[in-house]
Motif scaffolding. Structure first.
Motif, PDB file in Angstrom:
ATOM      1  N   LEU A   3     -21.414   4.479  28.839  1.00  0.00           N
ATOM      2  CA  LEU A   3     -20.115   3.940  28.440  1.00  0.00           C
ATOM      3  C   LEU A   3     -19.055   4.323  29.447  1.00  0.00           C
ATOM      4  N   LEU A   4     -18.148   3.422  29.730  1.00  0.00           N
ATOM      5  CA  LEU A   4     -16.988   3.700  30.559  1.00  0.00           C
ATOM      6  C   LEU A   4     -15.773   3.270  29.744  1.00  0.00           C
ATOM      7  N   LEU A   5     -14.956   4.245  29.354  1.00  0.00           N
ATOM      8  CA  LEU A   5     -13.820   3.968  28.478  1.00  0.00           C
ATOM      9  C   LEU A   5     -12.521   3.863  29.250  1.00  0.00           C
ATOM     10  N   ASP A   6     -11.668   2.992  28.805  1.00  0.00           N
ATOM     11  CA  ASP A   6     -10.351   2.805  29.390  1.00  0.00           C
ATOM     12  C   ASP A   6      -9.464   4.018  29.122  1.00  0.00           C
ATOM     13  N   HIS A  36     -18.673   8.264  30.390  1.00  0.00           N
ATOM     14  CA  HIS A  36     -18.268   8.779  31.695  1.00  0.00           C
ATOM     15  C   HIS A  36     -16.816   8.419  31.983  1.00  0.00           C
ATOM     16  N   LEU A  37     -16.220   9.211  32.858  1.00  0.00           N
ATOM     17  CA  LEU A  37     -14.859   8.942  33.322  1.00  0.00           C
ATOM     18  C   LEU A  37     -14.910   8.458  34.765  1.00  0.00           C
ATOM     19  N   GLU A  39     -12.978   7.878  38.282  1.00  0.00           N
ATOM     20  CA  GLU A  39     -11.919   8.674  38.910  1.00  0.00           C
ATOM     21  C   GLU A  39     -10.504   8.183  38.567  1.00  0.00           C
ATOM     22  N   PRO A  40     -10.222   6.860  38.591  1.00  0.00           N
ATOM     23  CA  PRO A  40      -8.871   6.427  38.218  1.00  0.00           C
ATOM     24  C   PRO A  40      -8.511   6.793  36.774  1.00  0.00           C
ATOM     25  N   VAL A  41      -9.493   6.738  35.874  1.00  0.00           N
ATOM     26  CA  VAL A  41      -9.245   7.110  34.481  1.00  0.00           C
ATOM     27  C   VAL A  41      -8.992   8.604  34.395  1.00  0.00           C
ATOM     28  N   ARG A  42      -9.795   9.397  35.082  1.00  0.00           N
ATOM     29  CA  ARG A  42      -9.606  10.848  35.104  1.00  0.00           C
ATOM     30  C   ARG A  42      -8.208  11.204  35.636  1.00  0.00           C
ATOM     31  N   PHE A  43      -7.789  10.539  36.704  1.00  0.00           N
ATOM     32  CA  PHE A  43      -6.473  10.787  37.275  1.00  0.00           C
ATOM     33  C   PHE A  43      -5.373  10.503  36.259  1.00  0.00           C
ATOM     34  N   GLU A  44      -5.431   9.356  35.606  1.00  0.00           N
ATOM     35  CA  GLU A  44      -4.411   8.991  34.621  1.00  0.00           C
ATOM     36  C   GLU A  44      -4.390   9.967  33.451  1.00  0.00           C
ATOM     37  N   LEU A  45      -5.546  10.355  33.011  1.00  0.00           N
ATOM     38  CA  LEU A  45      -5.652  11.269  31.879  1.00  0.00           C
ATOM     39  C   LEU A  45      -5.091  12.641  32.236  1.00  0.00           C
ATOM     40  N   LEU A  46      -5.483  13.175  33.357  1.00  0.00           N
ATOM     41  CA  LEU A  46      -5.000  14.495  33.760  1.00  0.00           C
ATOM     42  C   LEU A  46      -3.517  14.464  34.112  1.00  0.00           C
ATOM     43  N   ARG A  47      -3.045  13.351  34.602  1.00  0.00           N
ATOM     44  CA  ARG A  47      -1.629  13.230  34.964  1.00  0.00           C
ATOM     45  C   ARG A  47      -0.729  13.352  33.732  1.00  0.00           C
TER      46      ARG A  47
END
Length: 59
Positions: A3-6, A36-37, A39-47
């Protein structure tokens, strides 16, 4: 299946003010070990995460 979640699902799941029914609906997807996350999703989430939240997410 992988799965790749928004980003919006992750943010709604971790946001304190999100309604509980919404979090309960999202939880099975976010907590799935096959999720899975990207990289763009990880960036937005951590930001948007507070320091403590970021540590938990990174773990």
């Amino acid at each position: 299946m992988t799965l790749l979640l928004d980003t919006s699902l992750w943010i709604d799941f971790t946001r304190a003010r999100s309604p509980l029914p919404l979090k309960q609906c999202i939880a099975p997807f976010v907590l799935d070990p096959a999720c899975h996350l990207a990289e763009p999703v990880r960036f937005e989430l951590l930001r948007s995460a507070r320091l403590q939240e970021a540590r938990l997410l990174e773990a």
